[in-house]
Design an enzyme around this catalytic site. Structure first.
Site, PDB file in Angstrom:
ATOM      1  N   THR A   1       0.835  -1.345  -0.082  1.00 52.30           N
ATOM      2  CA  THR A   1       0.089   0.004  -0.036  1.00 52.30           C
ATOM      3  C   THR A   1       0.816   1.337   0.093  1.00 52.30           C
ATOM      4  O   THR A   1       1.750   1.376   0.583  1.00 52.30           O
ATOM      5  CB  THR A   1      -0.978  -0.104   1.079  1.00 52.30           C
ATOM      6  OG1 THR A   1      -1.710  -1.291   1.315  1.00 52.30           O
ATOM      7  CG2 THR A   1      -1.789   1.142   1.228  1.00 52.30           C
ATOM      8  N   GLU A   2       0.367   2.193  -0.724  1.00 46.57           N
ATOM      9  CA  GLU A   2       0.936   3.636  -0.811  1.00 46.57           C
ATOM     10  C   GLU A   2      -0.293   4.491  -0.534  1.00 46.57           C
ATOM     11  O   GLU A   2      -1.289   4.380  -0.648  1.00 46.57           O
ATOM     12  CB  GLU A   2       1.711   3.797  -1.999  1.00 46.57           C
ATOM     13  CG  GLU A   2       2.878   2.925  -2.432  1.00 46.57           C
ATOM     14  CD  GLU A   2       3.512   3.004  -3.532  1.00 46.57           C
ATOM     15  OE1 GLU A   2       3.265   4.082  -4.453  1.00 46.57           O
ATOM     16  OE2 GLU A   2       4.676   2.343  -3.802  1.00 46.57           O
TER      17      GLU A   2
ATOM     18  N   ALA B   1      -2.090   4.575  -3.374  1.00 50.66           N
ATOM     19  CA  ALA B   1      -2.283   3.345  -4.123  1.00 50.66           C
ATOM     20  C   ALA B   1      -2.782   2.367  -3.201  1.00 50.66           C
ATOM     21  O   ALA B   1      -1.906   1.528  -2.290  1.00 50.66           O
ATOM     22  CB  ALA B   1      -0.951   2.608  -4.821  1.00 50.66           C
TER      23      ALA B   1
ATOM     24  N   ILE C   1       1.838   0.003   7.255  1.00 51.50           N
ATOM     25  CA  ILE C   1       2.561  -1.228   7.169  1.00 51.50           C
ATOM     26  C   ILE C   1       2.445  -1.894   8.346  1.00 51.50           C
ATOM     27  O   ILE C   1       3.377  -1.336   9.240  1.00 51.50           O
ATOM     28  CB  ILE C   1       3.973  -1.231   6.472  1.00 51.50           C
ATOM     29  CG1 ILE C   1       3.711  -0.292   4.977  1.00 51.50           C
ATOM     30  CG2 ILE C   1       4.558  -2.398   6.374  1.00 51.50           C
ATOM     31  CD1 ILE C   1       2.752  -1.110   4.297  1.00 51.50           C
TER      32      ILE C   1
ATOM     33  N   ARG D   1     -26.326 -10.650  34.304  1.00 51.17           N
ATOM     34  CA  ARG D   1     -27.054  -9.142  34.420  1.00 51.17           C
ATOM     35  C   ARG D   1     -28.392  -9.176  34.647  1.00 51.17           C
ATOM     36  O   ARG D   1     -29.211  -9.816  33.774  1.00 51.17           O
ATOM     37  CB  ARG D   1     -26.829  -8.362  33.250  1.00 51.17           C
ATOM     38  CG  ARG D   1     -27.175  -6.771  33.307  1.00 51.17           C
ATOM     39  CD  ARG D   1     -26.669  -5.959  34.022  1.00 51.17           C
ATOM     40  NE  ARG D   1     -27.233  -4.546  34.182  1.00 51.17           N
ATOM     41  CZ  ARG D   1     -26.891  -3.682  34.909  1.00 51.17           C
ATOM     42  NH1 ARG D   1     -26.263  -3.996  35.941  1.00 51.17           N
ATOM     43  NH2 ARG D   1     -27.427  -2.535  34.840  1.00 51.17           N
TER      44      ARG D   1
ATOM     45  N   HIS E   1     -24.273  -5.470  26.563  1.00 53.14           N
ATOM     46  CA  HIS E   1     -23.635  -4.990  27.945  1.00 53.14           C
ATOM     47  C   HIS E   1     -24.062  -3.639  28.357  1.00 53.14           C
ATOM     48  O   HIS E   1     -23.752  -3.108  29.128  1.00 53.14           O
ATOM     49  CB  HIS E   1     -22.082  -4.779  27.601  1.00 53.14           C
ATOM     50  CG  HIS E   1     -21.199  -6.015  27.553  1.00 53.14           C
ATOM     51  ND1 HIS E   1     -21.333  -7.045  26.854  1.00 53.14           N
ATOM     52  CD2 HIS E   1     -20.417  -6.691  28.513  1.00 53.14           C
ATOM     53  CE1 HIS E   1     -20.391  -8.135  27.105  1.00 53.14           C
ATOM     54  NE2 HIS E   1     -19.859  -7.616  28.175  1.00 53.14           N
TER      55      HIS E   1
ATOM     56  N   GLU F   1      -6.330  -6.304   4.061  1.00 53.04           N
ATOM     57  CA  GLU F   1      -6.029  -7.125   2.911  1.00 53.04           C
ATOM     58  C   GLU F   1      -7.160  -7.206   1.673  1.00 53.04           C
ATOM     59  O   GLU F   1      -7.775  -8.119   1.386  1.00 53.04           O
ATOM     60  CB  GLU F   1      -5.935  -8.614   3.633  1.00 53.04           C
ATOM     61  CG  GLU F   1      -4.454  -8.705   4.056  1.00 53.04           C
ATOM     62  CD  GLU F   1      -4.001 -10.009   4.371  1.00 53.04           C
ATOM     63  OE1 GLU F   1      -4.355 -10.895   3.671  1.00 53.04           O
ATOM     64  OE2 GLU F   1      -3.265 -10.227   5.458  1.00 53.04           O
TER      65      GLU F   1
ATOM     66  N   SER G   1     -14.231  -4.501   1.977  1.00 52.00           N
ATOM     67  CA  SER G   1     -15.210  -5.535   1.783  1.00 52.00           C
ATOM     68  C   SER G   1     -15.897  -5.378   0.507  1.00 52.00           C
ATOM     69  O   SER G   1     -16.173  -6.178  -0.393  1.00 52.00           O
ATOM     70  CB  SER G   1     -16.424  -5.149   2.631  1.00 52.00           C
ATOM     71  OG  SER G   1     -16.193  -5.592   4.018  1.00 52.00           O
TER      72      SER G   1
HETATM   73  C1  LIG Z   1      -4.140  -1.325  10.381  1.00 48.87           C
HETATM   74  C2  LIG Z   1      -3.710  -1.348   8.883  1.00 48.87           C
HETATM   75  C3  LIG Z   1      -2.908  -2.418   8.675  1.00 48.87           C
HETATM   76  C4  LIG Z   1      -2.392  -2.483   7.482  1.00 48.87           C
HETATM   77  N1  LIG Z   1      -1.330  -3.173   7.110  1.00 48.87           N
HETATM   78  C5  LIG Z   1      -0.896  -3.374   5.634  1.00 48.87           C
HETATM   79  C6  LIG Z   1       0.231  -4.052   5.420  1.00 48.87           C
HETATM   80  O1  LIG Z   1       0.983  -4.739   6.318  1.00 48.87           O
HETATM   81  N2  LIG Z   1       0.726  -3.845   4.198  1.00 48.87           N
HETATM   82  C7  LIG Z   1       0.232  -3.220   3.113  1.00 48.87           C
HETATM   83  O2  LIG Z   1       0.721  -3.194   2.104  1.00 48.87           O
HETATM   84  N3  LIG Z   1      -1.036  -2.605   3.344  1.00 48.87           N
HETATM   85  C8  LIG Z   1      -1.523  -2.500   4.690  1.00 48.87           C
HETATM   86  N4  LIG Z   1      -2.826  -1.926   4.958  1.00 48.87           N
HETATM   87  C9  LIG Z   1      -3.647  -1.231   3.896  1.00 48.87           C
HETATM   88  C10 LIG Z   1      -4.659  -1.855   3.514  1.00 48.87           C
HETATM   89  O3  LIG Z   1      -4.606  -2.954   2.833  1.00 48.87           O
HETATM   90  C11 LIG Z   1      -5.465  -0.601   2.723  1.00 48.87           C
HETATM   91  O4  LIG Z   1      -5.972   0.244   3.724  1.00 48.87           O
HETATM   92  C12 LIG Z   1      -6.770  -1.077   1.951  1.00 48.87           C
HETATM   93  O5  LIG Z   1      -6.470  -2.329   1.014  1.00 48.87           O
HETATM   94  C13 LIG Z   1      -7.458  -0.019   1.593  1.00 48.87           C
HETATM   95  O6  LIG Z   1      -7.004   0.865   0.915  1.00 48.87           O
HETATM   96  P1  LIG Z   1      -6.665   2.401   1.093  1.00 48.87           P
HETATM   97  O7  LIG Z   1      -6.788   2.537   2.735  1.00 48.87           O
HETATM   98  O8  LIG Z   1      -5.886   3.012   0.368  1.00 48.87           O
HETATM   99  O9  LIG Z   1      -8.605   2.835   0.865  1.00 48.87           O
HETATM  100  P2  LIG Z   1      -9.093   3.159  -0.563  1.00 48.87           P
HETATM  101  O10 LIG Z   1      -8.621   2.116  -1.580  1.00 48.87           O
HETATM  102  O11 LIG Z   1      -8.541   4.713  -0.853  1.00 48.87           O
HETATM  103  O12 LIG Z   1     -10.592   3.036  -0.675  1.00 48.87           O
HETATM  104  C14 LIG Z   1     -11.507   3.920   0.084  1.00 48.87           C
HETATM  105  C15 LIG Z   1     -12.786   3.448  -0.111  1.00 48.87           C
HETATM  106  O13 LIG Z   1     -13.299   3.181  -1.572  1.00 48.87           O
HETATM  107  C16 LIG Z   1     -13.694   1.802  -1.805  1.00 48.87           C
HETATM  108  N5  LIG Z   1     -13.298   1.521  -3.035  1.00 48.87           N
HETATM  109  C17 LIG Z   1     -11.932   1.835  -3.716  1.00 48.87           C
HETATM  110  N6  LIG Z   1     -12.010   1.258  -4.823  1.00 48.87           N
HETATM  111  C18 LIG Z   1     -12.995   0.969  -5.008  1.00 48.87           C
HETATM  112  C19 LIG Z   1     -13.723   0.210  -6.098  1.00 48.87           C
HETATM  113  N7  LIG Z   1     -13.084   0.153  -7.356  1.00 48.87           N
HETATM  114  N8  LIG Z   1     -15.303  -0.340  -6.148  1.00 48.87           N
HETATM  115  C20 LIG Z   1     -15.843   0.017  -5.121  1.00 48.87           C
HETATM  116  N9  LIG Z   1     -15.350   0.696  -4.073  1.00 48.87           N
HETATM  117  C21 LIG Z   1     -14.031   1.007  -3.911  1.00 48.87           C
HETATM  118  C22 LIG Z   1     -12.932   1.054  -0.835  1.00 48.87           C
HETATM  119  O14 LIG Z   1     -13.840   0.091  -0.631  1.00 48.87           O
HETATM  120  C23 LIG Z   1     -13.169   1.928   0.441  1.00 48.87           C
HETATM  121  O15 LIG Z   1     -14.368   1.800   1.168  1.00 48.87           O
HETATM  122  C24 LIG Z   1      -3.257  -1.781   6.421  1.00 48.87           C
HETATM  123  C25 LIG Z   1      -4.131  -0.910   6.762  1.00 48.87           C
HETATM  124  C26 LIG Z   1      -4.605  -0.688   8.106  1.00 48.87           C
HETATM  125  C27 LIG Z   1      -5.804   0.047   8.519  1.00 48.87           C
END
Ligand SMILES: Cc1cc2nc3c(=O)[nH]c(=O)nc-3n(C[C@H](O)[C@H](O)[C@H](O)COP(=O)(O)OP(=O)(O)OC[C@H]3O[C@@H](n4cnc5c(N)ncnc54)[C@H](O)[C@@H]3O)c2cc1C
Length: 385
Positions: A126-127, A130, A157, A268, A338, A363, A366
């Site tokens: 993730t970026e 991205a 990350i 309770r 609760h 990962e 939804s």
């Molecule tokens: C606590 C935590 C731990 C993590 N650990 C890791 C890790 O170890 N390594 C790593 O690489 N990443 C990690 N992540 C990143 C995680 O995988 C991403 O946050 C996730 O994939 C979503 O990307 P985003 O946050 O940029 O959201 P976005 O992609 O910006 O999404 C925002 C919203 O738009 C929706 N959306 C986006 N595209 C579409 C589409 N085509 N159709 C419908 N809806 C869409 C999404 O479902 C979401 O509701 C972690 C995240 C968190 C919060």
């Protein structure tokens, strides 16, 4: 069809539960409050063979199945979802990538110390710009003689600040889009590589989450992991197993929520009766229990398909989607049962609710799971994360 765990699996479940109850659960509140990642637990998990559950013994692993892995995730998350999430990133993502794509030499060098718990791993896809659209990766890797030079940053990350070994994705050929993304192993201490900001999170606060920053970071050419241009393709295969683990992780939180809700409802008293005697509460418990069982069955099916070498992308996403959403609903209902006591930190249920939400985001969100399921069923092409 047999819905029972084998004797070995029951023993594994019992062992992990006992360990988690003794060594993890008593500290979960404090780790959550302090946002403290308990590195020592990873050493102990290594001693139990749980840092490399699925990898062969020749690489320091325990040679167990994906179903075994789901059992480990469920039991650990039931005690502390933050610790379990850190293990998931270490095992299924970082180590999983090295196991899938690594050369024999890379597996010996990097996978073995990860599998034994001597080292901790992280995985950076993730970026900033991205996320779901991981194909939009901007981090670059440019070949310079016998080295690769990496520039860019990674966001959110897991284990970012505590990992010894990182697997990061970077663009090696922009013109090829997703097929121009490659994976690299970067070791802690490499010049130009550091962890950035630590995130202050809603939940899974015992899990370390941070940025990774690569600034003219030079690594040896042999640190390319897998074929050049195959990083994203391999990622999709890694997530197939990863999602089964995250589904089981959600299930562990759901299970814990159901248990505390049941016990609270029986204890309770209001209006001269245990609240468990009220039909409105009974209906909640019934629905929560049904969802826990349904999630369990979806997870076991996906894991069994994987363990028998069959296609399971759609089934992994179904398990993750259902378990992730169900865990949030179940934790929310557990909190409601609760009453006011669910809203305060004296009881663990508010933590379960905060932790559970990540199961609908990490990962693949939804919404992304629905895309994977629909495209799989409709036979549509296109690589969705
Ligand atoms: C606590 C935590 C731990 C993590 N650990 C890791 C890790 O170890 N390594 C790593 O690489 N990443 C990690 N992540 C990143 C995680 O995988 C991403 O946050 C996730 O994939 C979503 O990307 P985003 O946050 O940029 O959201 P976005 O992609 O910006 O999404 C925002 C919203 O738009 C929706 N959306 C986006 N595209 C579409 C589409 N085509 N159709 C419908 N809806 C869409 C999404 O479902 C979401 O509701 C972690 C995240 C968190 C919060």
């Amino acid at each position: 069809m047999n819905f029972d765990l084998s004797e070995e699996q029951q023993l594994l479940k019992k062992t992990v539960r006992e360990f988690a109850q003794a060594e993890v659960a008593p500290h979960a509140f404090a780790w959550d409050e302090a946002q403290d990642f308990p590195r020592q637990i990873f050493t102990k998990l290594g001693e139990l063979g749980l840092m490399g559950v699925c990898w062969p013994a020749e690489y320091g692993g325990s040679g167990m199945t994906t179903l075994d892995w789901a059992i480990v995730m469920e039991e650990l998350a039931r005690a502390d979802a933050g610790v379990a999430l850190s293990l998931a990133a270490h095992h299924s993502l970082c180590s999983g990538h090295i196991f899938l794509a690594g050369s024999e030499e890379q597996k010996k060098k990097y996978l073995t110390p990860l599998a034994t718990g001597e080292k901790v791993g992280c995985w950076g896809l993730t970026e900033n710009s991205a996320g779901s659209d991981a194909g939009g990766t901007k981090t670059t890797a440019v070949r310079d003689g016998a080295q690769w030079v990496l520039n860019g940053s990674k966001t959110f990350i897991t284990n970012g600040r505590v990992a010894d070994t990182a697997v990061v994705m970077a663009v090696t050929d922009k013109a090829k889009g997703k097929k121009g993304i490659s994976a690299f192993v970067v070791e802690r201490g490499t010049a130009g590589f550091r962890a950035g900001k630590k995130e202050n999170k809603l939940g899974v606060r015992s899990s370390d989450t941070s940025e990774l920053i690569l600034e003219d970071c030079r690594i040896p050419a042999e640190n390319l992991l897998g074929r050049e241009g195959n990083g994203f393709v391999d990622t999709l295969r890694i997530l197939d197993r990863g999602r089964i683990g995250i589904a089981a992780w959600s299930l562990g939180i759901a299970q814990a929520s159901l248990e505390v809700a049941t016990s609270y409802a029986l204890g309770r008293k209001q209006f001269g009766h245990a609240i468990a005697e009220f039909q409105a509460v009974q209906f909640k418990i019934a629905e929560m229990a049904m969802k826990v069982d349904a999630a369990q069955l979806l997870i076991w099916r996906a894991a069994s398909l994987r363990d028998s070498g069959r296609e399971h992308t759609v089934q992994s996403s179904m398990a993750k989607l259902f378990a992730g959403e169900a865990a949030v609903e179940i934790a929310l209902e557990a909190l409601q049962i609760h009453g006011g006591y669910g809203y305060v930190k004296e009881y663990p249920v508010e933590r379960y609710l905060r932790d559970s939400k990540l199961g609908t985001i990490g990962e693949g969100t939804s919404e992304v799971q629905k895309l994977v399921i629909a495209r799989g069923l409709l036979g549509l092409k296109g690589m969705v994360r």
